[in-house]
Design an enzyme around this catalytic site. Structure first.
Site, PDB file in Angstrom:
ATOM      1  N   LYS A   1     -21.050 -23.060 -10.977  1.00 50.56           N
ATOM      2  CA  LYS A   1     -20.099 -23.661  -9.982  1.00 50.56           C
ATOM      3  C   LYS A   1     -20.547 -23.761  -8.606  1.00 50.56           C
ATOM      4  O   LYS A   1     -20.460 -24.640  -7.810  1.00 50.56           O
ATOM      5  CB  LYS A   1     -19.092 -22.637 -10.120  1.00 50.56           C
ATOM      6  CG  LYS A   1     -18.290 -22.613 -11.291  1.00 50.56           C
ATOM      7  CD  LYS A   1     -17.158 -21.510 -11.016  1.00 50.56           C
ATOM      8  CE  LYS A   1     -17.428 -20.160 -10.794  1.00 50.56           C
ATOM      9  NZ  LYS A   1     -18.128 -19.431 -11.938  1.00 50.56           N
TER      10      LYS A   1
ATOM     11  N   ARG B   1      -9.527 -15.589  -9.365  1.00 53.75           N
ATOM     12  CA  ARG B   1      -9.836 -15.121 -10.848  1.00 53.75           C
ATOM     13  C   ARG B   1      -9.142 -14.273 -11.519  1.00 53.75           C
ATOM     14  O   ARG B   1      -9.141 -13.994 -12.859  1.00 53.75           O
ATOM     15  CB  ARG B   1     -11.211 -14.078 -10.567  1.00 53.75           C
ATOM     16  CG  ARG B   1     -12.673 -14.599 -11.074  1.00 53.75           C
ATOM     17  CD  ARG B   1     -13.440 -13.727 -10.438  1.00 53.75           C
ATOM     18  NE  ARG B   1     -14.784 -13.829 -11.277  1.00 53.75           N
ATOM     19  CZ  ARG B   1     -15.894 -14.465 -10.556  1.00 53.75           C
ATOM     20  NH1 ARG B   1     -15.801 -14.880  -9.340  1.00 53.75           N
ATOM     21  NH2 ARG B   1     -16.851 -14.488 -11.126  1.00 53.75           N
TER      22      ARG B   1
ATOM     23  N   ARG C   1     -31.446 -17.573 -14.402  1.00 55.05           N
ATOM     24  CA  ARG C   1     -31.087 -17.635 -12.816  1.00 55.05           C
ATOM     25  C   ARG C   1     -31.829 -16.706 -11.936  1.00 55.05           C
ATOM     26  O   ARG C   1     -32.243 -15.668 -12.300  1.00 55.05           O
ATOM     27  CB  ARG C   1     -29.614 -17.301 -13.011  1.00 55.05           C
ATOM     28  CG  ARG C   1     -29.159 -17.233 -11.808  1.00 55.05           C
ATOM     29  CD  ARG C   1     -27.409 -17.742 -11.644  1.00 55.05           C
ATOM     30  NE  ARG C   1     -26.840 -16.603 -11.917  1.00 55.05           N
ATOM     31  CZ  ARG C   1     -25.511 -16.672 -11.987  1.00 55.05           C
ATOM     32  NH1 ARG C   1     -24.787 -17.681 -11.454  1.00 55.05           N
ATOM     33  NH2 ARG C   1     -24.723 -15.489 -12.206  1.00 55.05           N
TER      34      ARG C   1
ATOM     35  N   ARG D   1     -30.334 -11.305 -10.299  1.00 56.84           N
ATOM     36  CA  ARG D   1     -29.231 -10.527  -9.995  1.00 56.84           C
ATOM     37  C   ARG D   1     -29.172  -9.528 -11.258  1.00 56.84           C
ATOM     38  O   ARG D   1     -29.336  -9.669 -12.137  1.00 56.84           O
ATOM     39  CB  ARG D   1     -27.891 -11.240 -10.002  1.00 56.84           C
ATOM     40  CG  ARG D   1     -27.712 -11.967  -8.819  1.00 56.84           C
ATOM     41  CD  ARG D   1     -26.833 -12.904  -8.548  1.00 56.84           C
ATOM     42  NE  ARG D   1     -25.376 -12.553  -9.412  1.00 56.84           N
ATOM     43  CZ  ARG D   1     -24.457 -13.247  -9.503  1.00 56.84           C
ATOM     44  NH1 ARG D   1     -24.147 -14.351  -9.087  1.00 56.84           N
ATOM     45  NH2 ARG D   1     -23.282 -12.820 -10.256  1.00 56.84           N
TER      46      ARG D   1
ATOM     47  N   ARG E   1     -19.132  -9.875 -18.693  1.00 55.45           N
ATOM     48  CA  ARG E   1     -18.460 -11.234 -17.518  1.00 55.45           C
ATOM     49  C   ARG E   1     -17.730 -12.014 -18.248  1.00 55.45           C
ATOM     50  O   ARG E   1     -16.586 -12.728 -17.893  1.00 55.45           O
ATOM     51  CB  ARG E   1     -19.472 -11.504 -16.595  1.00 55.45           C
ATOM     52  CG  ARG E   1     -19.754 -10.563 -15.759  1.00 55.45           C
ATOM     53  CD  ARG E   1     -21.039 -10.579 -15.024  1.00 55.45           C
ATOM     54  NE  ARG E   1     -21.221 -11.843 -13.971  1.00 55.45           N
ATOM     55  CZ  ARG E   1     -22.284 -12.405 -13.762  1.00 55.45           C
ATOM     56  NH1 ARG E   1     -23.385 -12.020 -14.494  1.00 55.45           N
ATOM     57  NH2 ARG E   1     -22.259 -13.423 -12.987  1.00 55.45           N
TER      58      ARG E   1
HETATM   59  P1  ADP Z   1     -20.416 -15.779 -11.282  1.00 58.36           P
HETATM   60  O1  ADP Z   1     -19.541 -16.868 -10.926  1.00 58.36           O
HETATM   61  O2  ADP Z   1     -21.806 -16.055 -12.064  1.00 58.36           O
HETATM   62  O3  ADP Z   1     -19.576 -14.699 -12.245  1.00 58.36           O
HETATM   63  P2  ADP Z   1     -19.964 -14.568  -8.845  1.00 58.36           P
HETATM   64  O4  ADP Z   1     -20.913 -14.537  -7.698  1.00 58.36           O
HETATM   65  O5  ADP Z   1     -18.982 -15.435  -8.676  1.00 58.36           O
HETATM   66  O6  ADP Z   1     -20.665 -14.932  -9.977  1.00 58.36           O
HETATM   67  O7  ADP Z   1     -19.404 -13.290  -8.945  1.00 58.36           O
HETATM   68  C1  ADP Z   1     -19.998 -12.145  -9.130  1.00 58.36           C
HETATM   69  C2  ADP Z   1     -19.099 -10.863  -9.393  1.00 58.36           C
HETATM   70  O8  ADP Z   1     -18.468 -10.637  -7.965  1.00 58.36           O
HETATM   71  C3  ADP Z   1     -18.134 -10.812 -10.467  1.00 58.36           C
HETATM   72  O9  ADP Z   1     -18.537 -10.430 -11.626  1.00 58.36           O
HETATM   73  C4  ADP Z   1     -17.122  -9.696  -9.905  1.00 58.36           C
HETATM   74  O10 ADP Z   1     -17.491  -8.444 -10.103  1.00 58.36           O
HETATM   75  C5  ADP Z   1     -17.290  -9.940  -8.463  1.00 58.36           C
HETATM   76  N1  ADP Z   1     -16.032 -10.856  -7.871  1.00 58.36           N
HETATM   77  C6  ADP Z   1     -16.434 -12.215  -7.379  1.00 58.36           C
HETATM   78  N2  ADP Z   1     -15.253 -13.097  -7.028  1.00 58.36           N
HETATM   79  C7  ADP Z   1     -14.265 -12.206  -7.505  1.00 58.36           C
HETATM   80  C8  ADP Z   1     -12.895 -12.335  -7.531  1.00 58.36           C
HETATM   81  N3  ADP Z   1     -12.118 -13.155  -7.110  1.00 58.36           N
HETATM   82  N4  ADP Z   1     -12.127 -11.129  -7.940  1.00 58.36           N
HETATM   83  C9  ADP Z   1     -12.727 -10.062  -8.318  1.00 58.36           C
HETATM   84  N5  ADP Z   1     -14.041  -9.762  -8.480  1.00 58.36           N
HETATM   85  C10 ADP Z   1     -14.647 -10.884  -8.024  1.00 58.36           C
END
Ligand code: ADP
Ligand code: ZN
Length: 209
Positions: free
Chosen positions: A13, A88, A123, A155, A166
């Site tokens: 994304k 989310r 990654r 990460r 996840r």
């Molecule tokens: P990816 O899309 O690879 O999972 P992100 O950088 O979008 O990575 O998110 C990493 C982590 O940040 C998630 O696993 C969660 O713990 C937290 N996070 C990010 N966005 C949200 C959200 N909208 N609601 C809750 N937790 C979030």
């Protein structure tokens, strides 16, 4: 154009958001990147978010909703924005509605679980927000950021077991928002391709840009 990018962790994304952002000259807002920056800076929000991220769990709705509310009020969002990683959960999607934010399109980037698991191990990210993949999007010099020259790292939450967590969280808590937006006629799907450029082509096509 106000765009939501939806898809499992590691679907790419962020990379697609970058392309669309360049093309439309609108910012990408990544809740994940904002939270990681807060953890690094040691702010109160960062401290409270850290344990959730490490487990691969979602950060509580009220925290991320607050982040988004503040961010969307900034000037650079006036002509549009791309949301990467928000909403989310259904409550997050409802909160966005209540803020009076008008969404034009919700783009789902579809990638199978098997593919995600094999991709995530390659990654590499940079503190500046740039993201790479050792096979699919390698930096010019190994482990060095093209954008800022800093060292790349893996990460913590990309460890195999956390990735599986996840994915489960994605299927259980995030996928239901597809129905939420489908019923509003906003949902469009792009199938992630092996080559990044091919996915980008499809993405731009679907967005009509
Ligand atoms: P990816 O899309 O690879 O999972 P992100 O950088 O979008 O990575 O998110 C990493 C982590 O940040 C998630 O696993 C969660 O713990 C937290 N996070 C990010 N966005 C949200 C959200 N909208 N609601 C809750 N937790 C979030
Ligand atoms: Zn960098």
């Amino acid at each position: 154009m106000n765009i939501i990018l939806l898809g499992p962790p590691g679907a790419g994304k962020g990379t697609q958001a970058e392309k669309v952002s360049e093309k439309l000259n609108i910012p990408t807002i990544s809740t994940g990147a904002i939270i990681r920056a807060a953890i690094k800076a040691g702010t109160d929000m960062g401290k409270s978010a850290q344990s959730y991220i490490e487990r691969g769990a979602l950060v509580p709705d009220e925290v991320v909703i607050g982040i988004i509310k503040d961010r969307l009020e900034e000037d650079d969002c006036k002509n549009g924005f791309i949301l990467d990683g928000f909403p989310r959960t259904i409550p997050q999607a409802e909160a966005l509605d209540r803020m009076g934010v008008n969404i034009d399109v919700v783009l789902e980037l579809f990638v199978s679980d098997d593919e995600i698991v094999s991709r995530m191990s390659g990654r590499r990210v940079c503190a500046c927000g740039a993201s790479y993949h050792v096979l699919y999007k390698a930096p010019k010099t190994a482990d060095v950021c093209d954008a800022c020259g800093a060292s790349l790292y893996t990460r913590d939450d990309d460890a195999a077991e956390t990735v599986l967590n996840r994915l489960t969280v994605y299927h259980e808590q995030t996928e239901p928002i597809k129905g939420f937006y489908e019923s509003k006629g906003l949902l469009k799907i792009v199938y992630g391709q092996e080559k990044l450029e091919d996915t980008t082509k499809l993405t731009l096509e679907v967005l009509g840009i």
